[in-house]
Design a protein around this motif. Structure first.
Motif, PDB file in Angstrom:
ATOM      1  N   GLY A  22     -22.375 -10.850  45.218  1.00 44.80           N
ATOM      2  CA  GLY A  22     -21.325 -10.486  44.271  1.00 44.80           C
ATOM      3  C   GLY A  22     -21.830 -10.468  42.842  1.00 44.80           C
ATOM      4  O   GLY A  22     -21.515  -9.557  42.066  1.00 44.80           O
ATOM      5  N   ARG A  23     -22.629 -11.485  42.457  1.00 44.33           N
ATOM      6  CA  ARG A  23     -23.199 -11.499  41.105  1.00 44.33           C
ATOM      7  C   ARG A  23     -24.143 -10.322  40.895  1.00 44.33           C
ATOM      8  O   ARG A  23     -24.152  -9.703  39.823  1.00 44.33           O
ATOM      9  CB  ARG A  23     -23.928 -12.817  40.869  1.00 44.33           C
ATOM     10  CG  ARG A  23     -23.010 -14.015  40.685  1.00 44.33           C
ATOM     11  CD  ARG A  23     -23.764 -15.192  40.118  1.00 44.33           C
ATOM     12  NE  ARG A  23     -24.809 -15.634  41.034  1.00 44.33           N
ATOM     13  CZ  ARG A  23     -24.640 -16.563  41.961  1.00 44.33           C
ATOM     14  NH1 ARG A  23     -23.469 -17.141  42.106  1.00 44.33           N
ATOM     15  NH2 ARG A  23     -25.631 -16.929  42.753  1.00 44.33           N
ATOM     16  N   THR A  24     -24.936 -10.007  41.925  1.00 40.57           N
ATOM     17  CA  THR A  24     -25.830  -8.855  41.815  1.00 40.57           C
ATOM     18  C   THR A  24     -25.042  -7.562  41.635  1.00 40.57           C
ATOM     19  O   THR A  24     -25.423  -6.686  40.845  1.00 40.57           O
ATOM     20  CB  THR A  24     -26.718  -8.758  43.064  1.00 40.57           C
ATOM     21  OG1 THR A  24     -27.456  -9.975  43.217  1.00 40.57           O
ATOM     22  CG2 THR A  24     -27.692  -7.601  42.955  1.00 40.57           C
ATOM     23  N   THR A  25     -23.932  -7.450  42.362  1.00 42.06           N
ATOM     24  CA  THR A  25     -23.095  -6.253  42.243  1.00 42.06           C
ATOM     25  C   THR A  25     -22.481  -6.149  40.859  1.00 42.06           C
ATOM     26  O   THR A  25     -22.442  -5.061  40.263  1.00 42.06           O
ATOM     27  CB  THR A  25     -21.995  -6.282  43.313  1.00 42.06           C
ATOM     28  OG1 THR A  25     -22.600  -6.379  44.608  1.00 42.06           O
ATOM     29  CG2 THR A  25     -21.146  -5.026  43.246  1.00 42.06           C
ATOM     30  N   LEU A  26     -21.991  -7.272  40.321  1.00 42.54           N
ATOM     31  CA  LEU A  26     -21.405  -7.238  38.982  1.00 42.54           C
ATOM     32  C   LEU A  26     -22.440  -6.868  37.928  1.00 42.54           C
ATOM     33  O   LEU A  26     -22.155  -6.092  37.007  1.00 42.54           O
ATOM     34  CB  LEU A  26     -20.773  -8.591  38.660  1.00 42.54           C
ATOM     35  CG  LEU A  26     -19.513  -8.955  39.464  1.00 42.54           C
ATOM     36  CD1 LEU A  26     -19.043 -10.356  39.094  1.00 42.54           C
ATOM     37  CD2 LEU A  26     -18.408  -7.940  39.233  1.00 42.54           C
ATOM     38  N   ASP A  27     -23.650  -7.421  38.054  1.00 43.64           N
ATOM     39  CA  ASP A  27     -24.713  -7.053  37.113  1.00 43.64           C
ATOM     40  C   ASP A  27     -25.055  -5.565  37.220  1.00 43.64           C
ATOM     41  O   ASP A  27     -25.266  -4.892  36.200  1.00 43.64           O
ATOM     42  CB  ASP A  27     -25.958  -7.891  37.386  1.00 43.64           C
ATOM     43  CG  ASP A  27     -25.742  -9.365  37.066  1.00 43.64           C
ATOM     44  OD1 ASP A  27     -24.814  -9.671  36.293  1.00 43.64           O
ATOM     45  OD2 ASP A  27     -26.498 -10.204  37.601  1.00 43.64           O
ATOM     46  N   ALA A  28     -25.107  -5.060  38.454  1.00 44.43           N
ATOM     47  CA  ALA A  28     -25.411  -3.639  38.648  1.00 44.43           C
ATOM     48  C   ALA A  28     -24.307  -2.765  38.060  1.00 44.43           C
ATOM     49  O   ALA A  28     -24.590  -1.738  37.419  1.00 44.43           O
ATOM     50  CB  ALA A  28     -25.593  -3.348  40.139  1.00 44.43           C
TER      51      ALA A  28
END
Length: 240
Positions: A22-28
């Motif tokens: 989820g954090r990776t998706t938000l950063d992306a």
């Protein structure tokens, strides 16, 4: 007991992977939305550049164009502007479409009556017709599909959007060496400045920085004369 502990560890690992994803998706998504803004600016810049090039075909601009395009850096920057204004802008728009669709399906049951009948029946990927509250509420079941697609493809789209910039706008080897040399020189100068400041502070603290006054200095001699005068005056007053 060991089986239960292993199951708890496995569950914690799964939850951690979901949170990390989820954090990776938000950063992306943050990078993609930023890329969407720069893509719009690149498109505007490309249009202005095209208009300038067309107006420069008459006069001195026609003679200066080959010299400007002969520079390798200029060609790479023009290629990046064209790529980011088309491919990067497309990826930015696509990245915002997936989460918007997820939010739309989750909240569809609250505003489906405001949608024309023809458009309401197209919701839910066309799997069923929306004609009452139950069918409108079932649209929320499609939202996890859009969320999963967002979590899967957003990091990939962010990498694809940034790849032309890393490829075309990378620093040359000579420039990288010069930047490293300037950084090292600046660090050495700052260290020397800090060392000198510490030396002056120690000198002020120890009292050795100010020059000591000698017995024959003008101020000491003047103070001696004033003292002698006062002594003579006192003697005279006493004799009287």
């Amino acid at each position: 007991m060991p089986t239960r502990v292993a199951g708890n560890r496995r569950g914690s690992a799964v939850r951690w992977d979901v949170f990390a994803r989820g954090r990776t998706t938000l950063d992306a998504l943050e990078r993609l939305i930023g890329g969407l803004g720069t893509g719009i600016l690149a498109l505007v810049s490309l249009m202005l550049l095209a208009a300038t090039a067309l107006m420069s075909l008459v006069g001195v601009g026609l003679l200066m164009a080959p010299a400007a395009l002969a520079d390798r850096t200029v060609r790479r920057e023009l290629a990046w502007v064209a790529t980011h204004a088309s491919f990067g802008l497309f990826l930015g728009i696509l990245s915002t479409t997936l989460p918007v669709k997820a939010v739309q399906d989750v909240t569809f049951c609250a505003w489906w009556r405001l949608v024309p009948p023809g458009e309401a029946s197209d919701a839910g990927l066309g799997l069923w017709t929306v004609d009452d509250g139950t069918s409108a509420l079932a649209i929320a079941l499609v939202a996890p599909v859009w969320i999963a697609l967002t979590m899967i493809f957003s990091p990939l789209m962010a990498w694809l959007q940034a790849w032309p910039g890393r490829r075309l706008l990378a620093l040359d080897a000579d420039l990288s060496v010069r930047v490293a040399q300037l950084t090292a020189t600046r660090s050495a100068a700052l260290d020397a400045h800090a060392t000198e400041l510490r030396r002056i502070e120690r000198s002020l603290h120890d009292g050795t920085w100010w020059p000591r006054r000698s017995p024959t200095s003008p101020s000491t001699a003047g103070r001696g004369r004033r003292t002698s005068g006062c002594a003579t005056t006192t003697t005279g007053c006493t004799s009287r």
